[in-house]
Design a protein around this motif. Structure first.
Motif, mmCIF file in Angstrom:
data_model
loop_
_atom_site.group_PDB
_atom_site.id
_atom_site.type_symbol
_atom_site.label_atom_id
_atom_site.label_comp_id
_atom_site.label_asym_id
_atom_site.label_seq_id
_atom_site.Cartn_x
_atom_site.Cartn_y
_atom_site.Cartn_z
ATOM 1 N N ASP A 1 -3.831 1.692 -11.039
ATOM 2 C CA ASP A 1 -3.655 1.232 -12.412
ATOM 3 C C ASP A 1 -3.223 2.385 -13.312
ATOM 4 O O ASP A 1 -2.390 2.216 -14.219
ATOM 5 C CB ASP A 1 -4.948 0.621 -12.953
ATOM 6 N N LEU A 2 -3.790 3.552 -13.065
ATOM 7 C CA LEU A 2 -3.445 4.721 -13.882
ATOM 8 C C LEU A 2 -2.040 5.217 -13.582
ATOM 9 O O LEU A 2 -1.290 5.596 -14.495
ATOM 10 C CB LEU A 2 -4.462 5.841 -13.649
ATOM 11 N N THR A 3 -1.651 5.209 -12.310
ATOM 12 C CA THR A 3 -0.322 5.721 -11.974
ATOM 13 C C THR A 3 0.771 4.744 -12.387
ATOM 14 O O THR A 3 1.817 5.154 -12.909
ATOM 15 C CB THR A 3 -0.204 6.033 -10.475
ATOM 16 N N ARG A 4 0.559 3.454 -12.193
ATOM 17 C CA ARG A 4 1.622 2.494 -12.535
ATOM 18 C C ARG A 4 1.845 2.405 -14.044
ATOM 19 O O ARG A 4 2.920 2.004 -14.492
ATOM 20 C CB ARG A 4 1.300 1.110 -11.966
ATOM 21 N N THR A 5 0.838 2.764 -14.831
ATOM 22 C CA THR A 5 0.970 2.720 -16.289
ATOM 23 C C THR A 5 1.220 4.099 -16.899
ATOM 24 O O THR A 5 1.283 4.236 -18.128
ATOM 25 C CB THR A 5 -0.303 2.129 -16.925
ATOM 26 N N GLY A 6 1.365 5.119 -16.048
ATOM 27 C CA GLY A 6 1.648 6.459 -16.541
ATOM 28 C C GLY A 6 0.470 7.144 -17.207
ATOM 29 O O GLY A 6 0.655 8.130 -17.944
ATOM 30 N N LYS A 7 -0.744 6.670 -16.961
ATOM 31 C CA LYS A 7 -1.932 7.219 -17.613
ATOM 32 C C LYS A 7 -2.749 8.124 -16.698
ATOM 33 O O LYS A 7 -3.855 8.523 -17.047
ATOM 34 C CB LYS A 7 -2.824 6.079 -18.118
ATOM 35 N N PHE A 8 -2.219 8.476 -15.536
ATOM 36 C CA PHE A 8 -3.028 9.153 -14.528
ATOM 37 C C PHE A 8 -3.467 10.552 -14.937
ATOM 38 O O PHE A 8 -4.507 11.035 -14.482
ATOM 39 C CB PHE A 8 -2.282 9.192 -13.192
ATOM 40 N N LYS A 9 -2.712 11.215 -15.817
ATOM 41 C CA LYS A 9 -3.105 12.581 -16.183
ATOM 42 C C LYS A 9 -4.332 12.632 -17.083
ATOM 43 O O LYS A 9 -4.899 13.704 -17.310
ATOM 44 C CB LYS A 9 -1.922 13.306 -16.827
ATOM 45 N N HIS B 1 0.831 -1.204 0.000
ATOM 46 C CA HIS B 1 0.000 0.000 0.000
ATOM 47 C C HIS B 1 0.866 1.254 0.000
ATOM 48 O O HIS B 1 0.583 2.220 -0.714
ATOM 49 C CB HIS B 1 -0.917 0.012 1.224
ATOM 50 N N LEU B 2 1.901 1.258 0.810
ATOM 51 C CA LEU B 2 2.738 2.458 0.923
ATOM 52 C C LEU B 2 3.500 2.764 -0.354
ATOM 53 O O LEU B 2 3.539 3.913 -0.806
ATOM 54 C CB LEU B 2 3.729 2.277 2.079
ATOM 55 N N VAL B 3 4.119 1.744 -0.953
ATOM 56 C CA VAL B 3 4.985 2.016 -2.105
ATOM 57 C C VAL B 3 4.177 2.467 -3.316
ATOM 58 O O VAL B 3 4.629 3.325 -4.086
ATOM 59 C CB VAL B 3 5.860 0.776 -2.432
ATOM 60 N N ALA C 1 2.013 -7.557 -6.789
ATOM 61 C CA ALA C 1 3.223 -6.781 -6.540
ATOM 62 C C ALA C 1 4.215 -6.935 -7.691
ATOM 63 O O ALA C 1 4.847 -5.956 -8.121
ATOM 64 C CB ALA C 1 3.860 -7.224 -5.221
ATOM 65 N N HIS C 2 4.355 -8.151 -8.205
ATOM 66 C CA HIS C 2 5.233 -8.366 -9.362
ATOM 67 C C HIS C 2 4.726 -7.585 -10.582
ATOM 68 O O HIS C 2 5.529 -7.041 -11.356
ATOM 69 C CB HIS C 2 5.324 -9.851 -9.697
ATOM 70 N N LEU C 3 3.409 -7.525 -10.760
ATOM 71 C CA LEU C 3 2.848 -6.768 -11.881
ATOM 72 C C LEU C 3 3.220 -5.297 -11.753
ATOM 73 O O LEU C 3 3.654 -4.667 -12.732
ATOM 74 C CB LEU C 3 1.327 -6.929 -11.908
ATOM 75 N N TYR C 4 3.063 -4.741 -10.562
ATOM 76 C CA TYR C 4 3.391 -3.337 -10.345
ATOM 77 C C TYR C 4 4.881 -3.080 -10.538
ATOM 78 O O TYR C 4 5.278 -2.007 -11.017
ATOM 79 C CB TYR C 4 2.969 -2.907 -8.939
ATOM 80 N N ALA C 5 5.701 -4.053 -10.160
ATOM 81 C CA ALA C 5 7.146 -3.889 -10.268
ATOM 82 C C ALA C 5 7.668 -4.192 -11.668
ATOM 83 O O ALA C 5 8.854 -3.997 -11.941
ATOM 84 C CB ALA C 5 7.844 -4.789 -9.244
ATOM 85 N N GLY C 6 6.801 -4.658 -12.561
ATOM 86 C CA GLY C 6 7.208 -4.946 -13.934
ATOM 87 C C GLY C 6 7.832 -6.299 -14.124
ATOM 88 O O GLY C 6 8.468 -6.545 -15.163
ATOM 89 N N ASN C 7 7.635 -7.201 -13.177
ATOM 90 C CA ASN C 7 8.157 -8.569 -13.302
ATOM 91 C C ASN C 7 7.066 -9.460 -13.906
ATOM 92 O O ASN C 7 6.363 -10.197 -13.208
ATOM 93 C CB ASN C 7 8.590 -9.095 -11.928
ATOM 94 N N TRP C 8 6.902 -9.373 -15.224
ATOM 95 C CA TRP C 8 5.744 -9.986 -15.880
ATOM 96 C C TRP C 8 5.704 -11.498 -15.702
ATOM 97 O O TRP C 8 4.637 -12.060 -15.410
ATOM 98 C CB TRP C 8 5.740 -9.652 -17.375
ATOM 99 N N ALA C 9 6.832 -12.165 -15.865
ATOM 100 C CA ALA C 9 6.846 -13.628 -15.777
ATOM 101 C C ALA C 9 6.424 -14.088 -14.389
ATOM 102 O O ALA C 9 5.623 -15.025 -14.246
ATOM 103 C CB ALA C 9 8.233 -14.173 -16.127
ATOM 104 N N LYS C 10 6.947 -13.440 -13.345
ATOM 105 C CA LYS C 10 6.599 -13.817 -11.980
ATOM 106 C C LYS C 10 5.140 -13.483 -11.667
ATOM 107 O O LYS C 10 4.461 -14.214 -10.944
ATOM 108 C CB LYS C 10 7.525 -13.108 -10.992
ATOM 109 N N ALA C 11 4.666 -12.372 -12.204
ATOM 110 C CA ALA C 11 3.261 -12.014 -12.002
ATOM 111 C C ALA C 11 2.348 -13.057 -12.626
ATOM 112 O O ALA C 11 1.386 -13.523 -11.999
ATOM 113 C CB ALA C 11 2.983 -10.637 -12.597
ATOM 114 N N ALA C 12 2.643 -13.450 -13.859
ATOM 115 C CA ALA C 12 1.817 -14.449 -14.547
ATOM 116 C C ALA C 12 1.895 -15.802 -13.851
ATOM 117 O O ALA C 12 0.873 -16.480 -13.659
ATOM 118 C CB ALA C 12 2.276 -14.582 -16.003
ATOM 119 N N GLU C 13 3.091 -16.187 -13.462
ATOM 120 C CA GLU C 13 3.286 -17.486 -12.812
ATOM 121 C C GLU C 13 2.479 -17.600 -11.522
ATOM 122 O O GLU C 13 1.784 -18.603 -11.290
ATOM 123 C CB GLU C 13 4.775 -17.673 -12.504
ATOM 124 N N ASN C 14 2.540 -16.572 -10.689
ATOM 125 C CA ASN C 14 1.842 -16.634 -9.403
ATOM 126 C C ASN C 14 0.332 -16.455 -9.553
ATOM 127 O O ASN C 14 -0.440 -17.082 -8.827
ATOM 128 C CB ASN C 14 2.427 -15.591 -8.449
#
Length: 480
Positions: free
Chosen positions: A430-438, A145-147, A213-226
């Motif tokens: 979702d908007l901030t992690r993908t740079g779409k928030f504006k 939540h914090l990060v 958390a892996h999705l937010y950090a850009g670790n796609w393989a680990k996100a999909a696996e888990n």
């Protein structure tokens, strides 16, 4: 069981926990020390329960209002300053921002107290390992939540023992995510397959949030696996009727999909949720709840974005019958240009306190994590299509158009997340992690004709009181 507040326990044993990131000028003369308290299995259980309490504290209001009023789905009535979130006029002194930080660090310190002290208690070894696993889970949850809210934050892996130990510098975002991953993976080793009690974590909660958390950090393989591991565990299933997910009378049945939630109860002495009162129109009792504030509504543009046959659109409405039996529609000044949010209704509420649990992770979210992570790694494969279409079919809408390119498919997943998870404190991130928030600058109505969002709003500012009281803590650069 629902959680109770352990007032005397928190008031003494966790005095310093309340000050997780603050510095006192007064000298504390006496308190219950860890050596006095952590002596039995019941002490360990009480400490763990206290570590869970900030979950319900967070989602009582601030955990939903901070992100949701910033995004493009819901907005507040312009009272007590909440509209500052929608028009991006807040600063580091805003109470809601400070509350978010404090609840999370309070939870982190309590989880650390469990991790520091429970290992030396003589008790059943299996239960001890589960308690420690739950504490690791909670610490990972609070840091997640914090990060995503503040970016760089202090990492604390031991509990606060004196005033000096309240001070700590910020850590890099990647280091915070590394701790989150480590904590969730550690939790998975000893968490049970099913929760010990309602509102407690099981292995699926740790693995599902690990995927996120892996999705937010850009670790796609680990996100999909888990994410796929959670889906294929067959411990969870989508509720056949999406509307039943939010019916407090069906909350036990909804646990087939609700992997982890903030648990609320309207019973005296327990934590009730007043979200129902916020979303219910002010003159609507008892249709929506016994007490209604009419403090938050949906954007008409968001309502219009749904396919008319989408079952999830039934969780919004453009009209209602008030307590006097009068139909209130868009022509009425009290509802003009705004939509009623009906996700959290409880006609049997105790005043403004409802039984509605707040979903923090549910299976539909995991399916969409699986779809996005797979597409980002391998393109829109059959696996990715199957994941998103599973969610769409439950909503009663057609399968996603086949043959989409990678970017179009990912955009479709993000839109699906918006429809599926609206007002569940998810869209802004979702908007901030993908740079779409504006893009929220274009989501306007007669109440908010201007939303001047800027680059600095990618993260919230660190609360001013924390910067002033911690000599090692620096404000986020964009907010200096």
């Amino acid at each position: 069981m629902k959680f109770t507040r352990i007032s005397s326990f928190l008031g003494m044993t966790f005095l310093l926990a309340q000050l997780s990131a603050c510095q006192l000028t007064e000298t504390p003369y006496s308190f219950v020390s860890p050596q006095q308290f952590y002596t039995s299995a019941s002490d360990a259980e009480a400490a763990l329960t206290a570590a869970y309490t900030p979950v319900t504290d967070l989602y009582g209001r601030v955990g939903t209002q901070l992100p949701d009023y910033s995004a493009d789905q819901s907005f507040p009535r312009a009272v007590v300053g909440r509209d500052q979130l929608t028009v991006f006029s807040y600063d580091a002194t805003m109470d809601l921002i400070g509350g978010y930080w404090q609840h999370c660090f309070n939870g982190i310190n309590r989880a650390n107290q469990v991790l520091d002290n429970v290992p030396k208690i003589a008790m059943d070894d299996t239960r001890k390992k589960q308690i420690l696993a739950e504490a690791y889970f909670l610490r990972g949850l609070y840091y997640f939540h914090l990060v995503k809210t503040f970016g760089e934050v202090p990492i604390k892996q031991t509990s606060t023992k004196d005033i000096a130990s309240t001070e700590a510098p910020k850590s890099k975002v990647e280091d915070v995510y590394a701790l989150i991953v480590k904590d969730f993976e550690q939790a998975m080793k000893d968490l049970p397959a099913t929760p010990k009690d309602r509102g407690r974590a099981a292995i699926g909660a740790a693995q599902g949030l690990l995927a996120k958390a892996h999705l937010y950090a850009g670790n796609w393989a680990k996100a999909a696996e888990n994410a796929q591991a959670v889906i294929q565990s067959n411990r969870y299933s989508l509720m056949p009727n999406v509307l039943d997910l939010y019916n407090p009378l069906k909350e036990d049945a909804a646990r087939t999909e609700q992997i982890f939630a903030a648990e609320y109860s309207a019973l005296s002495g327990l934590n009730g949720s007043d979200l129902v009162g916020f979303y219910a129109p002010a003159n609507s009792p008892p249709v929506f709840s016994k007490t209604a504030f009419g403090s938050a509504f949906g954007y008409m543009s968001f309502y219009n974005s749904f396919n008319p046959v989408d079952k999830r659109r039934q969780l919004l409405d453009t009209a209602y019958v008030n307590s006097a039996g009068k139909l209130i529609g868009q022509a009425d000044a009290t509802l003009k240009d705004r939509v009623i949010i009906k996700k959290f209704l409880d006609p049997n509420s105790n005043g403004a306190n409802g039984e509605n649990n707040f979903p923090i992770l549910r299976l539909a979210d995991v399916y969409l994590i699986a779809a996005e992570a797979e597409a980002r790694q391998n393109g829109p494969t059959a696996v990715a299509y199957t994941a998103i279409n599973t969610v769409r079919r439950r909503a009663g809408i057609p399968d996603l158009t086949p043959g989409l390119g990678k970017d179009a498919f990912i955009e479709a997943v993000l839109q699906e997340r918006s429809w599926e998870l609206f007002v569940e404190a998810d869209r802004w991130y979702d908007l901030t992690r993908t740079g779409k928030f504006k893009m929220v600058a274009n989501v306007l109505n007669s109440y908010y004709p201007s939303r001047p969002v800027q680059d600095k709003h990618r993260y919230f500012p660190i609360p001013n009181v924390e910067v002033l009281s911690n000599s090692k803590l620096e404000q986020n650069p964009a907010w200096k």
